[in-house]
Write an enzyme that holds these catalytic residues in place. Structure first.
Site, PDB file in Angstrom:
ATOM      1  N   LEU A 143       0.848  -1.186   0.000  1.00  0.00           N
ATOM      2  CA  LEU A 143       0.000   0.000   0.000  1.00  0.00           C
ATOM      3  C   LEU A 143       0.887   1.241   0.000  1.00  0.00           C
ATOM      4  O   LEU A 143       2.083   1.173   0.291  1.00  0.00           O
ATOM      5  CB  LEU A 143      -0.909   0.002   1.225  1.00  0.00           C
ATOM      6  CG  LEU A 143      -1.929  -1.135   1.309  1.00  0.00           C
ATOM      7  CD1 LEU A 143      -2.636  -1.111   2.655  1.00  0.00           C
ATOM      8  CD2 LEU A 143      -2.935  -1.041   0.168  1.00  0.00           C
ATOM      9  N   SER A 144       0.296   2.394  -0.278  1.00  0.00           N
ATOM     10  CA  SER A 144       1.104   3.609  -0.286  1.00  0.00           C
ATOM     11  C   SER A 144       1.701   3.870   1.091  1.00  0.00           C
ATOM     12  O   SER A 144       2.835   4.347   1.204  1.00  0.00           O
ATOM     13  CB  SER A 144       0.290   4.812  -0.761  1.00  0.00           C
ATOM     14  OG  SER A 144      -0.878   4.977   0.002  1.00  0.00           O
ATOM     15  N   GLU A 145       0.964   3.549   2.174  1.00  0.00           N
ATOM     16  CA  GLU A 145       1.533   3.630   3.522  1.00  0.00           C
ATOM     17  C   GLU A 145       0.940   2.560   4.429  1.00  0.00           C
ATOM     18  O   GLU A 145      -0.222   2.152   4.268  1.00  0.00           O
ATOM     19  CB  GLU A 145       1.301   5.000   4.170  1.00  0.00           C
ATOM     20  CG  GLU A 145       2.248   6.083   3.704  1.00  0.00           C
ATOM     21  CD  GLU A 145       1.588   7.039   2.742  1.00  0.00           C
ATOM     22  OE1 GLU A 145       2.290   7.941   2.237  1.00  0.00           O
ATOM     23  OE2 GLU A 145       0.388   6.880   2.476  1.00  0.00           O
ATOM     24  N   THR A 146       1.754   2.141   5.387  1.00  0.00           N
ATOM     25  CA  THR A 146       1.368   1.239   6.470  1.00  0.00           C
ATOM     26  C   THR A 146       1.840   1.886   7.763  1.00  0.00           C
ATOM     27  O   THR A 146       2.948   2.425   7.819  1.00  0.00           O
ATOM     28  CB  THR A 146       2.026  -0.137   6.303  1.00  0.00           C
ATOM     29  OG1 THR A 146       1.563  -0.735   5.081  1.00  0.00           O
ATOM     30  CG2 THR A 146       1.707  -1.054   7.473  1.00  0.00           C
ATOM     31  N   HIS A 189      -2.910  11.009   5.068  1.00  0.00           N
ATOM     32  CA  HIS A 189      -3.932   9.966   5.174  1.00  0.00           C
ATOM     33  C   HIS A 189      -3.553   8.936   6.239  1.00  0.00           C
ATOM     34  O   HIS A 189      -4.435   8.431   6.942  1.00  0.00           O
ATOM     35  CB  HIS A 189      -4.247   9.360   3.788  1.00  0.00           C
ATOM     36  CG  HIS A 189      -3.732   8.006   3.506  1.00  0.00           C
ATOM     37  ND1 HIS A 189      -2.484   7.774   2.967  1.00  0.00           N
ATOM     38  CD2 HIS A 189      -4.302   6.776   3.657  1.00  0.00           C
ATOM     39  CE1 HIS A 189      -2.305   6.477   2.807  1.00  0.00           C
ATOM     40  NE2 HIS A 189      -3.392   5.843   3.212  1.00  0.00           N
TER      41      HIS A 189
END
Length: 277
Positions: free
Chosen positions: A44-47, A76
């Protein structure tokens, strides 16, 4: 080791239409290497990883990872981590206000139901080198006439931002991601025609960080809003859209209150369970 896990969708009221965030709870015993490996695996774009705070002013601490690097702050993940922390039983010290500890320090988050807004960190704007700007325009297939303004914007994450002549131009861009990956993380913004439910369209590209196009980007929206407002290009409150080109329908609310810029939107839960390390 099994730890509680959540996956949420940020900047949307409809699951699968915003920006997904993976959240690992009670992650104090994980190493940075384990966190980075898991973030790479989720793709994902961030975790994010929720931890005990190190200061009494904070309600929780968070570490934020893209697939190949750690961020000191991101928008986000801030709203999504707050939602996941509250959904798991977290109660803030001050009703209606959550204080998050992260790499840039303490971030205030106003909460009401499934809606939340964070107080954006300070932003610094600096000029873009003309040679680099030309290479970025070429990678985006843009001519100089398409670009109204440009700047480096940094609120913990540096973005090279181009203000284009319209929202339609923003949506039409076909990036050369291979070329962009060697240049910068790039944001685009353009104005919609008056009368719609959103005033600006944004896109964010970070192929060098493993994120070719980010669905909805809170940190980018925060920097862009302050930049536009400071230059008289945007009103003190507006809504922006992001994600259409990747099948999403994100909505971000930007409101300036004195010196504070609040960046907000809804978050919905999608997955709850546990993850093994």
């Amino acid at each position: 080791m099994k730890l509680p896990f959540s996956q949420v969708d940020v900047f949307t009221t409809t699951p699968l239409k915003g920006n997904a965030l993976a959240v690992v709870h009670d992650a104090d015993d994980l190493t940075a290497e384990q966190m980075q490996a898991f973030a790479r695996w989720t793709n994902l774009s961030e975790t994010t990883f929720l931890l005990r705070p190190t200061t009494p002013e904070a309600d929780y601490r968070v570490r934020i990872f893209a697939p190949n690097r750690e961020f000191p702050f991101a928008g986000h993940p801030t709203l999504g981590s707050c939602h996941a922390w509250r959904a798991a039983g977290g109660v803030s010290r001050t009703p209606g206000l959550v204080v998050q500890e992260c790499g840039v320090g303490l971030v205030r988050i106003r909460v009401s139901g499934d809606e939340a807004a964070f107080a954006a960190p300070p932003m610094k704007a600096t000029p873009v080198d003309e040679v680099l700007l030309g290479r970025v325009r070429e990678a985006l297939g843009l001519s100089a006439d398409h670009v109204r303004a440009s700047s480096w914007l940094d609120n913990g994450l540096p973005w090279l931002v181009l203000q284009l002549d319209s929202a339609a131009r923003v949506l039409a861009v076909e990036p050369d991601f291979g070329a962009l990956a060697t240049l910068a993380d790039v944001g685009l913004v353009g104005a919609h025609a008056p009368g719609g439910d959103v005033q600006f369209e944004l896109r964010g590209f970070a192929p060098g960080g493993g994120i070719p196009e980010d669905p909805v980007t809170g940190s980018l929206n925060a920097s862009v809003a302050r930049w536009l407002m400071d230059r008289g290009e945007a009103p003190p409150a507006y809504r922006a859209a992001q994600g259409a080109r990747v099948g999403r329908d994100g909505r971000v609310s930007l409101t300036r209150d004195g010196d504070t810029l609040w960046v907000g939107g809804p978050t919905v839960g999608c997955i709850r369970g546990d993850v093994s390390f």
